[in-house]
Write a protein that holds these residues in place. Structure first.
Motif, PDB file in Angstrom:
ATOM      1  N   GLU A 285       0.812  -1.221   0.000  1.00  9.98           N
ATOM      2  CA  GLU A 285       0.000   0.000   0.000  1.00  9.98           C
ATOM      3  C   GLU A 285       0.845   1.270   0.000  1.00  9.98           C
ATOM      4  O   GLU A 285       0.340   2.349  -0.353  1.00  9.98           O
ATOM      5  CB  GLU A 285      -0.911   0.006   1.238  1.00  9.98           C
ATOM      6  CG  GLU A 285      -1.974  -1.081   1.215  1.00  9.98           C
ATOM      7  CD  GLU A 285      -2.675  -1.232   2.557  1.00  9.98           C
ATOM      8  OE1 GLU A 285      -2.314  -0.477   3.507  1.00  9.98           O
ATOM      9  OE2 GLU A 285      -3.571  -2.094   2.658  1.00  9.98           O
ATOM     10  N   TRP A 286       2.103   1.142   0.413  1.00 11.78           N
ATOM     11  CA  TRP A 286       2.997   2.307   0.494  1.00 11.78           C
ATOM     12  C   TRP A 286       3.443   2.670  -0.930  1.00 11.78           C
ATOM     13  O   TRP A 286       4.206   1.955  -1.560  1.00 11.78           O
ATOM     14  CB  TRP A 286       4.191   1.978   1.377  1.00 11.78           C
ATOM     15  CG  TRP A 286       5.104   3.142   1.655  1.00 11.78           C
ATOM     16  CD1 TRP A 286       4.814   4.471   1.543  1.00 11.78           C
ATOM     17  CD2 TRP A 286       6.473   3.057   2.089  1.00 11.78           C
ATOM     18  NE1 TRP A 286       5.899   5.223   1.886  1.00 11.78           N
ATOM     19  CE2 TRP A 286       6.935   4.390   2.229  1.00 11.78           C
ATOM     20  CE3 TRP A 286       7.331   2.001   2.380  1.00 11.78           C
ATOM     21  CZ2 TRP A 286       8.243   4.689   2.644  1.00 11.78           C
ATOM     22  CZ3 TRP A 286       8.613   2.296   2.792  1.00 11.78           C
ATOM     23  CH2 TRP A 286       9.073   3.619   2.921  1.00 11.78           C
ATOM     24  N   ASN A 287       2.986   3.787  -1.431  1.00 14.11           N
ATOM     25  CA  ASN A 287       3.295   4.198  -2.797  1.00 14.11           C
ATOM     26  C   ASN A 287       4.669   4.843  -2.824  1.00 14.11           C
ATOM     27  O   ASN A 287       4.811   6.067  -2.916  1.00 14.11           O
ATOM     28  CB  ASN A 287       2.229   5.161  -3.314  1.00 14.11           C
ATOM     29  CG  ASN A 287       2.420   5.480  -4.783  1.00 14.11           C
ATOM     30  OD1 ASN A 287       3.055   4.717  -5.517  1.00 14.11           O
ATOM     31  ND2 ASN A 287       1.888   6.607  -5.221  1.00 14.11           N
ATOM     32  N   ALA A 288       5.687   3.997  -2.722  1.00 15.63           N
ATOM     33  CA  ALA A 288       7.060   4.495  -2.637  1.00 15.63           C
ATOM     34  C   ALA A 288       7.991   3.529  -3.345  1.00 15.63           C
ATOM     35  O   ALA A 288       7.668   2.362  -3.567  1.00 15.63           O
ATOM     36  CB  ALA A 288       7.472   4.646  -1.168  1.00 15.63           C
ATOM     37  N   ASP A 289       9.160   4.033  -3.698  1.00 19.91           N
ATOM     38  CA  ASP A 289      10.179   3.215  -4.353  1.00 19.91           C
ATOM     39  C   ASP A 289      10.923   2.438  -3.265  1.00 19.91           C
ATOM     40  O   ASP A 289      12.033   2.799  -2.859  1.00 19.91           O
ATOM     41  CB  ASP A 289      11.136   4.110  -5.138  1.00 19.91           C
ATOM     42  CG  ASP A 289      12.090   3.314  -6.019  1.00 19.91           C
ATOM     43  OD1 ASP A 289      11.833   2.114  -6.240  1.00 19.91           O
ATOM     44  OD2 ASP A 289      13.093   3.897  -6.473  1.00 19.91           O
ATOM     45  N   ALA A 290      10.268   1.392  -2.765  1.00 21.46           N
ATOM     46  CA  ALA A 290      10.802   0.635  -1.631  1.00 21.46           C
ATOM     47  C   ALA A 290      10.434  -0.826  -1.789  1.00 21.46           C
ATOM     48  O   ALA A 290       9.478  -1.177  -2.482  1.00 21.46           O
ATOM     49  CB  ALA A 290      10.238   1.178  -0.314  1.00 21.46           C
TER      50      ALA A 290
END
Length: 361
Positions: free
Chosen positions: A183-188
């Protein structure tokens, strides 16, 4: 059932004999959920009056070890445990969902890293643990700034102090973490490695390609060093299922053991991996190669836990290496390391040419 399929009913799942829950852990929804899940499974749940773990272990050292290994404690991770640490060469940061592992590996590096009885502690304040990742986005030194691995984004390793899949049936922590990163909209990217195979709860999660599962594998000839884990064939089958569910995947060949006949044993292992993984269309497959090492502390603990394991921890073919933190560890000597590395790089290039070797250590 086909050769590549995996029946979840036949997969080994660890179940503790008791679950201890601290008073503070019950203040978190995740802590209460673990206690409720354990109770539904028929596990004895003990709600402690405070936050001190009253283990009440046997005075007999061997019996105390068995009792500790069969205990899961639900605790609250203090700020010091939530603080993320660099974890080269695997990932940018270490993120701990739990501490301790129920397996019985006679080479376990945790034996020299964790103090006290070998119980497994799982963190009730999981949301707080995961939230720490936000402040570390783009700040790592392994993938965040590496040209070769930058496409992985900022990476967070969840398997440094535990095998998160081994305890998932009771805790649900790994599923929660996968959903959180999805759910985390990040480059991770979340990463975990495991010697277990019960991946069924993970297959339908909305991971969005932001979690990489790696199977930690060794040849069948060395299975006696990995007590309580899933057979390697099941681990590879589980890895295939995860790839088919869209997860990036990997192999952690560790610890590489240069015992008699190692060339044949590891050639067979790599061929076994090829049979399961080579025909996966577009699979994102990485490989990590980690040789066996130990220190004086871990050797003493392991030899007391597993006095009959037969694992060679003598000084033959070994060298002493000092870490950047000043600690000493025993590794294979430079000649042995060169022979090992050359063998693995050649065999992987031949059998799994689409895989990326991330590092050798």
């Amino acid at each position: 059932m086909t050769a590549r399929s995996l029946s979840s009913s036949r997969v080994r799942q660890w179940q503790p004999r008791r679950v201890l829950v601290t008073r503070s852990a019950l203040g978190f929804a995740h802590g209460r959920a673990i206690a409720e899940r354990a109770a539904r499974q028929g596990i004895a749940v003990v709600e402690l009056p405070g936050d001190r773990l009253n283990l009440a272990l046997s005075a007999d050292e061997r019996r105390a070890y068995v009792e500790a290994k069969n205990t899961l404690a639900v605790v609250v991770a203090p700020p010091s445990k939530r603080r993320l640490q660099p974890i080269a060469p695997s990932a940018d940061w270490r993120i701990d969902l739990a501490q301790g592992c129920p397996a019985h590996c006679s080479y376990c590096y945790l034996a020299g890293s964790l103090k006290g009885a070998p119980i497994t502690r799982v963190y009730a304040n999981l949301e707080q643990v995961l939230e720490e990742a936000r402040d570390h986005l783009g700040r790592g030194l392994v993938t965040s700034r590496s040209a070769a691995r930058m496409h992985e984004g900022t990476t967070f390793e969840a398997s440094c102090y535990t095998d998160p899949l081994s305890i998932e049936a009771v805790t649900g922590s790994l599923s929660a973490a996968i959903r959180w990163f999805g759910e985390w909209n990040a480059d991770a990217q979340l990463r975990f490695t495991t010697k277990f195979a019960a991946v069924e709860p993970l297959l339908q999660l909305a991971h969005n390609g932001r979690t990489r599962m790696r199977a930690s594998v060794n040849p069948a000839a060395y299975a006696r060093f990995e007590g309580g884990t899933a057979p390697v064939a099941q681990r590879l089958q589980a890895l295939r299922r995860m790839a088919e569910a869209g997860y990036p995947i990997g192999l952690t060949i560790a610890p590489i053991i240069a015992a008699n006949g190692w060339q044949t044993a590891y050639a067979e292992l790599i061929a076994q991996a090829r049979a399961q993984l080579a025909d996966l269309p577009g699979a994102d497959l990485t490989i990590e190669l980690i040789t066996h090492r130990f220190n004086a502390g871990s050797k003493a603990v392991l030899e007391s836990w597993y006095p009959s394991s037969g694992l060679d921890m003598s000084g033959t073919g070994r060298a002493l290496k000092r870490t950047r933190f000043g600690a000493e560890k025993v590794v294979y000597d430079s000649t042995t390391m060169r022979v090992l590395q050359d063998f693995f790089e050649r065999r992987i290039a031949d059998d799994l040419p689409h895989a990326r070797i991330l590092y050798w250590t």
